[in-house]
Motif scaffolding. Structure first.
Motif, mmCIF file in Angstrom:
data_model
loop_
_atom_site.group_PDB
_atom_site.id
_atom_site.type_symbol
_atom_site.label_atom_id
_atom_site.label_comp_id
_atom_site.label_asym_id
_atom_site.label_seq_id
_atom_site.Cartn_x
_atom_site.Cartn_y
_atom_site.Cartn_z
ATOM 1 N N GLY A 79 -17.843 25.579 25.394
ATOM 2 C CA GLY A 79 -16.134 25.505 24.974
ATOM 3 C C GLY A 79 -14.932 24.840 25.577
ATOM 4 O O GLY A 79 -13.487 25.494 24.701
ATOM 5 N N VAL A 80 -14.812 23.705 25.119
ATOM 6 C CA VAL A 80 -13.590 22.665 25.311
ATOM 7 C C VAL A 80 -14.080 21.690 24.286
ATOM 8 O O VAL A 80 -15.339 21.475 23.313
ATOM 9 N N PRO A 81 -12.935 21.520 22.981
ATOM 10 C CA PRO A 81 -12.795 21.215 21.365
ATOM 11 C C PRO A 81 -13.384 19.607 21.790
ATOM 12 O O PRO A 81 -12.819 19.262 23.171
ATOM 13 N N THR A 82 -14.570 19.026 21.419
ATOM 14 C CA THR A 82 -14.445 17.924 21.648
ATOM 15 C C THR A 82 -14.996 16.955 19.873
ATOM 16 O O THR A 82 -15.737 17.622 19.423
ATOM 17 N N GLY A 83 -14.440 16.091 20.167
ATOM 18 C CA GLY A 83 -14.880 14.918 19.097
ATOM 19 C C GLY A 83 -16.752 14.562 18.629
ATOM 20 O O GLY A 83 -17.570 14.266 20.345
ATOM 21 N N PRO A 84 -16.670 14.391 17.809
ATOM 22 C CA PRO A 84 -18.718 13.691 17.526
ATOM 23 C C PRO A 84 -18.970 12.519 18.065
ATOM 24 O O PRO A 84 -19.706 12.636 19.111
ATOM 25 N N GLN A 85 -17.884 11.245 18.838
ATOM 26 C CA GLN A 85 -18.240 10.178 19.278
ATOM 27 C C GLN A 85 -18.297 10.553 20.968
ATOM 28 O O GLN A 85 -19.505 10.593 21.107
ATOM 29 N N ASP A 86 -17.999 11.855 21.013
ATOM 30 C CA ASP A 86 -17.766 11.940 22.458
ATOM 31 C C ASP A 86 -19.359 13.291 23.176
ATOM 32 O O ASP A 86 -19.426 13.244 23.747
ATOM 33 N N VAL A 87 -19.675 13.568 22.171
ATOM 34 C CA VAL A 87 -20.684 14.328 22.048
ATOM 35 C C VAL A 87 -22.456 13.739 22.643
ATOM 36 O O VAL A 87 -22.775 13.813 22.662
#
Length: 113
Positions: free
Chosen positions: A5-13
């Motif tokens: 439920g938290v917006p996360t950038g691709p690198q962080d994912v």
């Protein structure tokens, strides 16, 4: 991307996935070692005992040889687990202890020179 439920950038994912994958490596390795111990070394030892109880010494000797071979493979492939105890059928034994037991029983079955 939304992660929990938290917006996360691709690198962080990707970092989070890599961390989770790394955290799973130790339990997977332990499971692999235990399975190989049970299905290889222990199974051979158990079969040797069954053959001995029926007086089939040559078959028991072959299984004890397999137990030793499997034990050496495990010992070399997973040296950090060679003294780890595994609970099998009410018995707690390490691959090193089982290797020694197989070698001792094999020696008793081999003909004297």
């Amino acid at each position: 991307m939304l992660v929990d439920g938290v917006p996360t950038g691709p690198q962080d994912v990707m970092v989070q996935c890599a961390q989770k994958a790394e955290a799973l490596q130790a339990p997977l390795k332990r499971g692999d070692v235990e399975l190989r111990f049970q299905e290889g070394q222990w199974k051979a030892y158990d079969a040797a005992k069954a053959h001995l109880s029926k007086g089939r010494k040559s078959e028991a000797l072959a299984q004890l040889n397999d137990c030793i071979a499997e034990g050496r493979i495990l010992e070399n492939r997973y040296p950090d687990f060679k003294e780890q105890k595994f609970d099998i059928g009410g018995t707690s034994m390490s691959m090193l202890e089982l290797l020694q037991a197989c070698a001792k029983e094999r020696k008793a079955l081999q003909p004297s020179p």
